[in-house]
Write an enzyme that holds these catalytic residues in place. Sequence first.
Site, PDB file in Angstrom:
ATOM      1  N   PRO A 204      34.655  46.742  44.902  1.00 51.89           N
ATOM      2  CA  PRO A 204      33.178  46.763  44.935  1.00 51.89           C
ATOM      3  C   PRO A 204      32.576  46.888  43.532  1.00 51.89           C
ATOM      4  CG  PRO A 204      34.067  48.144  46.688  1.00 51.89           C
ATOM      5  CD  PRO A 204      35.242  47.691  45.869  1.00 51.89           C
TER       6      PRO A 204
ATOM      7  N   SER B 226      39.795  37.527  51.180  1.00 55.94           N
ATOM      8  CA  SER B 226      39.861  36.355  52.064  1.00 55.94           C
ATOM      9  C   SER B 226      41.008  36.524  53.053  1.00 55.94           C
ATOM     10  CB  SER B 226      40.067  35.092  51.236  1.00 55.94           C
ATOM     11  OG  SER B 226      39.002  34.948  50.333  1.00 55.94           O
TER      12      SER B 226
ATOM     13  N   ASN C 137      20.209  -0.598  47.430  1.00 57.76           N
ATOM     14  CA  ASN C 137      19.221  -0.153  46.438  1.00 57.76           C
ATOM     15  C   ASN C 137      19.936   0.174  45.116  1.00 57.76           C
ATOM     16  OD1 ASN C 137      17.738   1.886  44.893  1.00 57.76           O
ATOM     17  ND2 ASN C 137      16.266   1.827  46.584  1.00 57.76           N
TER      18      ASN C 137
ATOM     19  N   GLY D  59      18.908  12.076  53.093  1.00 53.08           N
ATOM     20  CA  GLY D  59      17.558  12.444  53.487  1.00 53.08           C
ATOM     21  C   GLY D  59      17.581  13.684  54.374  1.00 53.08           C
TER      22      GLY D  59
ATOM     23  N   GLU E 216      37.713  33.158  42.378  1.00 55.37           N
ATOM     24  CA  GLU E 216      38.903  32.892  41.542  1.00 55.37           C
ATOM     25  C   GLU E 216      38.536  32.861  40.053  1.00 55.37           C
ATOM     26  OE1 GLU E 216      42.191  30.925  42.887  1.00 55.37           O
ATOM     27  OE2 GLU E 216      41.836  31.435  44.975  1.00 55.37           O
TER      28      GLU E 216
HETATM   29  P1  FAD Z   1      30.381  40.162  38.693  1.00 56.26           P
HETATM   30  O1  FAD Z   1      31.667  40.300  37.979  1.00 56.26           O
HETATM   31  O2  FAD Z   1      29.591  41.393  38.914  1.00 56.26           O
HETATM   32  O3  FAD Z   1      29.497  39.053  37.996  1.00 56.26           O
HETATM   33  C1  FAD Z   1      28.092  38.894  38.236  1.00 56.26           C
HETATM   34  C2  FAD Z   1      27.590  37.741  37.343  1.00 56.26           C
HETATM   35  O4  FAD Z   1      27.767  38.088  35.960  1.00 56.26           O
HETATM   36  C3  FAD Z   1      28.380  36.443  37.550  1.00 56.26           C
HETATM   37  O5  FAD Z   1      27.529  35.338  37.435  1.00 56.26           O
HETATM   38  C4  FAD Z   1      29.368  36.459  36.407  1.00 56.26           C
HETATM   39  O6  FAD Z   1      29.830  35.177  36.063  1.00 56.26           O
HETATM   40  C5  FAD Z   1      28.532  37.094  35.307  1.00 56.26           C
HETATM   41  N1  FAD Z   1      29.362  37.721  34.275  1.00 56.26           N
HETATM   42  C6  FAD Z   1      30.115  38.836  34.386  1.00 56.26           C
HETATM   43  N2  FAD Z   1      30.740  39.091  33.218  1.00 56.26           N
HETATM   44  C7  FAD Z   1      30.406  38.106  32.365  1.00 56.26           C
HETATM   45  C8  FAD Z   1      30.736  37.801  31.003  1.00 56.26           C
HETATM   46  N3  FAD Z   1      31.562  38.559  30.303  1.00 56.26           N
HETATM   47  N4  FAD Z   1      30.182  36.688  30.466  1.00 56.26           N
HETATM   48  C9  FAD Z   1      29.362  35.895  31.174  1.00 56.26           C
HETATM   49  N5  FAD Z   1      29.013  36.127  32.468  1.00 56.26           N
HETATM   50  C10 FAD Z   1      29.526  37.219  33.036  1.00 56.26           C
HETATM   51  N6  FAD Z   1      38.578  38.443  45.361  1.00 56.26           N
HETATM   52  C11 FAD Z   1      39.877  38.758  45.624  1.00 56.26           C
HETATM   53  O7  FAD Z   1      40.488  39.535  44.910  1.00 56.26           O
HETATM   54  N7  FAD Z   1      40.519  38.191  46.680  1.00 56.26           N
HETATM   55  C12 FAD Z   1      39.920  37.310  47.509  1.00 56.26           C
HETATM   56  O8  FAD Z   1      40.552  36.816  48.451  1.00 56.26           O
HETATM   57  C13 FAD Z   1      38.556  36.963  47.261  1.00 56.26           C
HETATM   58  N8  FAD Z   1      37.913  36.114  48.102  1.00 56.26           N
HETATM   59  C14 FAD Z   1      36.558  35.926  47.961  1.00 56.26           C
HETATM   60  C15 FAD Z   1      35.867  35.222  48.941  1.00 56.26           C
HETATM   61  C16 FAD Z   1      34.488  35.081  48.863  1.00 56.26           C
HETATM   62  C17 FAD Z   1      33.750  34.363  49.941  1.00 56.26           C
HETATM   63  C18 FAD Z   1      33.785  35.643  47.743  1.00 56.26           C
HETATM   64  C19 FAD Z   1      32.297  35.499  47.622  1.00 56.26           C
HETATM   65  C20 FAD Z   1      34.484  36.328  46.761  1.00 56.26           C
HETATM   66  C21 FAD Z   1      35.872  36.488  46.865  1.00 56.26           C
HETATM   67  N9  FAD Z   1      36.585  37.256  45.928  1.00 56.26           N
HETATM   68  C22 FAD Z   1      37.908  37.574  46.166  1.00 56.26           C
HETATM   69  C23 FAD Z   1      35.893  37.911  44.839  1.00 56.26           C
HETATM   70  C24 FAD Z   1      35.524  36.987  43.684  1.00 56.26           C
HETATM   71  O9  FAD Z   1      36.647  36.675  42.933  1.00 56.26           O
HETATM   72  C25 FAD Z   1      34.457  37.695  42.845  1.00 56.26           C
HETATM   73  O10 FAD Z   1      33.256  37.692  43.601  1.00 56.26           O
HETATM   74  C26 FAD Z   1      34.252  37.057  41.490  1.00 56.26           C
HETATM   75  O11 FAD Z   1      35.404  37.188  40.690  1.00 56.26           O
HETATM   76  C27 FAD Z   1      33.039  37.634  40.756  1.00 56.26           C
HETATM   77  O12 FAD Z   1      33.045  39.021  40.760  1.00 56.26           O
HETATM   78  P2  FAD Z   1      31.720  39.828  41.206  1.00 56.26           P
HETATM   79  O13 FAD Z   1      31.287  39.258  42.501  1.00 56.26           O
HETATM   80  O14 FAD Z   1      32.023  41.272  41.126  1.00 56.26           O
HETATM   81  O15 FAD Z   1      30.634  39.435  40.150  1.00 56.26           O
HETATM   82  N1  2MC Z   2      47.303  33.875  32.683  1.00 60.27           N
HETATM   83  C1  2MC Z   2      48.290  34.669  32.227  1.00 60.27           C
HETATM   84  N2  2MC Z   2      48.058  35.837  31.617  1.00 60.27           N
HETATM   85  C2  2MC Z   2      46.778  36.207  31.450  1.00 60.27           C
HETATM   86  C3  2MC Z   2      45.704  35.419  31.884  1.00 60.27           C
HETATM   87  C4  2MC Z   2      46.006  34.209  32.526  1.00 60.27           C
HETATM   88  N3  2MC Z   2      45.033  33.419  33.001  1.00 60.27           N
HETATM   89  N4  2MC Z   2      44.552  36.065  31.584  1.00 60.27           N
HETATM   90  C5  2MC Z   2      44.884  37.198  30.972  1.00 60.27           C
HETATM   91  N5  2MC Z   2      46.225  37.282  30.892  1.00 60.27           N
HETATM   92  C6  2MC Z   2      47.016  38.373  30.271  1.00 60.27           C
HETATM   93  C7  2MC Z   2      46.758  38.430  28.775  1.00 60.27           C
HETATM   94  O1  2MC Z   2      47.613  37.560  28.095  1.00 60.27           O
HETATM   95  C8  2MC Z   2      47.043  39.890  28.497  1.00 60.27           C
HETATM   96  O2  2MC Z   2      48.439  40.052  28.473  1.00 60.27           O
HETATM   97  P1  2MC Z   2      49.134  41.193  27.543  1.00 60.27           P
HETATM   98  O3  2MC Z   2      48.905  42.478  28.256  1.00 60.27           O
HETATM   99  O4  2MC Z   2      50.568  40.784  27.542  1.00 60.27           O
HETATM  100  O5  2MC Z   2      48.472  41.114  26.216  1.00 60.27           O
HETATM  101  C9  2MC Z   2      46.535  40.601  29.741  1.00 60.27           C
HETATM  102  O6  2MC Z   2      46.551  39.613  30.782  1.00 60.27           O
HETATM  103  C10 2MC Z   2      45.129  41.120  29.576  1.00 60.27           C
HETATM  104  O7  2MC Z   2      44.295  40.036  29.250  1.00 60.27           O
HETATM  105  P2  2MC Z   2      42.944  40.159  28.441  1.00 60.27           P
HETATM  106  O8  2MC Z   2      43.155  41.074  27.271  1.00 60.27           O
HETATM  107  O9  2MC Z   2      42.446  38.792  28.164  1.00 60.27           O
HETATM  108  O10 2MC Z   2      42.024  40.922  29.517  1.00 60.27           O
HETATM  109  P3  2MC Z   2      40.453  41.040  29.574  1.00 60.27           P
HETATM  110  O11 2MC Z   2      40.182  42.258  30.356  1.00 60.27           O
HETATM  111  O12 2MC Z   2      39.842  40.902  28.216  1.00 60.27           O
HETATM  112  O13 2MC Z   2      39.901  39.730  30.369  1.00 60.27           O
HETATM  113  C11 2MC Z   2      39.730  38.080  32.087  1.00 60.27           C
HETATM  114  C12 2MC Z   2      40.588  39.035  31.245  1.00 60.27           C
HETATM  115  C13 2MC Z   2      38.228  38.219  31.940  1.00 60.27           C
HETATM  116  C14 2MC Z   2      40.124  36.690  31.670  1.00 60.27           C
HETATM  117  C15 2MC Z   2      40.160  38.436  33.499  1.00 60.27           C
HETATM  118  O14 2MC Z   2      39.729  39.749  33.824  1.00 60.27           O
HETATM  119  C16 2MC Z   2      39.694  37.489  34.541  1.00 60.27           C
HETATM  120  O15 2MC Z   2      40.253  36.413  34.704  1.00 60.27           O
HETATM  121  N6  2MC Z   2      38.639  37.867  35.327  1.00 60.27           N
HETATM  122  C17 2MC Z   2      38.240  37.130  36.497  1.00 60.27           C
HETATM  123  C18 2MC Z   2      38.842  37.768  37.721  1.00 60.27           C
HETATM  124  C19 2MC Z   2      39.153  36.765  38.777  1.00 60.27           C
HETATM  125  O16 2MC Z   2      39.468  35.638  38.473  1.00 60.27           O
HETATM  126  N7  2MC Z   2      39.093  37.202  40.029  1.00 60.27           N
HETATM  127  C20 2MC Z   2      39.446  36.353  41.106  1.00 60.27           C
HETATM  128  C21 2MC Z   2      39.822  37.187  42.311  1.00 60.27           C
HETATM  129  S1  2MC Z   2      40.744  36.246  43.507  1.00 60.27           S
HETATM  130  C22 2MC Z   2      39.631  35.277  44.365  1.00 60.27           C
HETATM  131  O17 2MC Z   2      38.498  35.185  44.021  1.00 60.27           O
HETATM  132  C23 2MC Z   2      40.104  34.586  45.549  1.00 60.27           C
HETATM  133  C24 2MC Z   2      39.302  33.856  46.271  1.00 60.27           C
HETATM  134  C25 2MC Z   2      41.525  34.706  45.947  1.00 60.27           C
END
Ligand code: FAD
Ligand code: 2MC
Length: 378
Positions: free
Chosen positions: A126, A156, A275, A337, A361
């Site tokens: 959260p 998910s 068109n 439309g 993701e």
């Molecule tokens: P926040 O991190 O609070 O971000 C809010 C806004 O600020 C976003 O626009 C973001 O891009 C922006 N922002 C934040 N930091 C920065 C920055 N440094 N620079 C620029 N912009 C920034 N997660 C899982 O682990 N497993 C799942 O299976 C999964 N499934 C999902 C399914 C659905 C339908 C949804 C909606 C989400 C799911 N997620 C899951 C979570 C999803 O990965 C997160 O919602 C997403 O990573 C964004 O995190 P947040 O919602 O906390 O937004």
């Molecule tokens: N692949 C491999 N290694 C990675 C990586 C990547 N894409 N991104 C980071 N790392 C490693 C990095 O090399 C470092 O390794 P080490 O400890 O050996 O130095 C470590 O992870 C920490 O990385 P950073 O110092 O870059 O970490 P930071 O906190 O600055 O930022 C960031 C990382 C913003 C890239 C990461 O937090 C991120 O990807 N955030 C988004 C979260 C996300 O994608 N959530 C999705 C949830 S799943 C979902 O939505 C589904 C629907 C399933």
Amino acid sequence: MFVLDEDEQAIVDTARGFADELLAPNALEWDEHKHFPIDVLRKAGSLGMGGIYVGEDVGGSGLRRVDAVRIFEQLATGCPAIAAYISIHNMAAWMIDSYGTEAQRNRWLPGLTSMDLLASYALTEPGVGSDAAALSTRAVRDGDDYLLTGVKQFISGAGSTDVYVLMARTDDAGSRGISAFIVPADTPGLSFGANEKKMGWNAQPTRQVILDEARVPAANLLGGEGNGFRIAMNGLNGGRLNIAACSLGGGQSALDRTVAYMAQRTAFGARLLDNAALQFDLADMRTSLEAARTLLWRAAAALDADAADKVELCAMAKRFGTDAGFEVANKALQLHGGYGYLAEYGIEKIVRDLRVHQILEGTNEIMRVVVARSVVGA
Ligand code: FAD
Ligand code: 2MC
């Protein structure tokens, strides 16, 4: 790699056949009734789509990432939400295959690859989404177990899946204090929140996973203490490709339906398809999808090759592909439309489903953060 050989084409055709036969005819109903079609997922498993890039010794298909993105594109032409769930399942299965011990691989992967067992991936909380390394769910060692306490948000498949690959903190130190666990759904102390009401992705549930001293055997620690964040991120590299592929499939399906619609819809005495201004829209839509596909295949090849620039290529492909897919679907809605706005035409569902691919993701802003770091050398 841009001209498919016979085997590659057969893989694409199998996925398309599955999408045409089992996903597309049901997609609107599943969306309306929020139905998660576990029986159909099992059929995907029987076709090898439960462990696309998992080793064959544990029932996986042993294919490459370039095959996977082609499969997910085809699946998404039938239903982006179900294709995307299968993608998450594959990501979790791959993490166990790649970082698990032989005992863990043999315990979990035969069930996961057949999709008799379904998987979820639990990173977000959260209080933290983008800043994933700040997660606060704790795992405290207690004899032969860990006790996990915290809340995972937006998970998910949660409540319907059997196995949670879940990231929790075993140490205070930032990303290196995070560990990954294989958490079975029936773990004592684990419960689920309500199914979230969402704009799209209604064919798969999204719930909180709530852990209250949930007792997980130490044997379920994946990849050793402190390695969970890197494991989670490496899983997401492929996940990001697959989500982009799902956007491509949704966008391509919307474009194909739009061409068919415009061929029979007339206005001002002519077919919409004749068109010239609207033909330019179609040309731009096709160009966007081809550009996204080309980058996606390039990034998938980089991941297959474990190339030094794989992380930023996956991020580029995710950002570009999910934006392109959404914009094409939204344009398709416009070209229908008023009918595009009606549920029965299926276009508005694609728009709703693809919208969230720009958020999850890793948001598309975070993809820019990742790419920017590679540019400026941070
Ligand atoms: P926040 O991190 O609070 O971000 C809010 C806004 O600020 C976003 O626009 C973001 O891009 C922006 N922002 C934040 N930091 C920065 C920055 N440094 N620079 C620029 N912009 C920034 N997660 C899982 O682990 N497993 C799942 O299976 C999964 N499934 C999902 C399914 C659905 C339908 C949804 C909606 C989400 C799911 N997620 C899951 C979570 C999803 O990965 C997160 O919602 C997403 O990573 C964004 O995190 P947040 O919602 O906390 O937004
Ligand atoms: N692949 C491999 N290694 C990675 C990586 C990547 N894409 N991104 C980071 N790392 C490693 C990095 O090399 C470092 O390794 P080490 O400890 O050996 O130095 C470590 O992870 C920490 O990385 P950073 O110092 O870059 O970490 P930071 O906190 O600055 O930022 C960031 C990382 C913003 C890239 C990461 O937090 C991120 O990807 N955030 C988004 C979260 C996300 O994608 N959530 C999705 C949830 S799943 C979902 O939505 C589904 C629907 C399933």
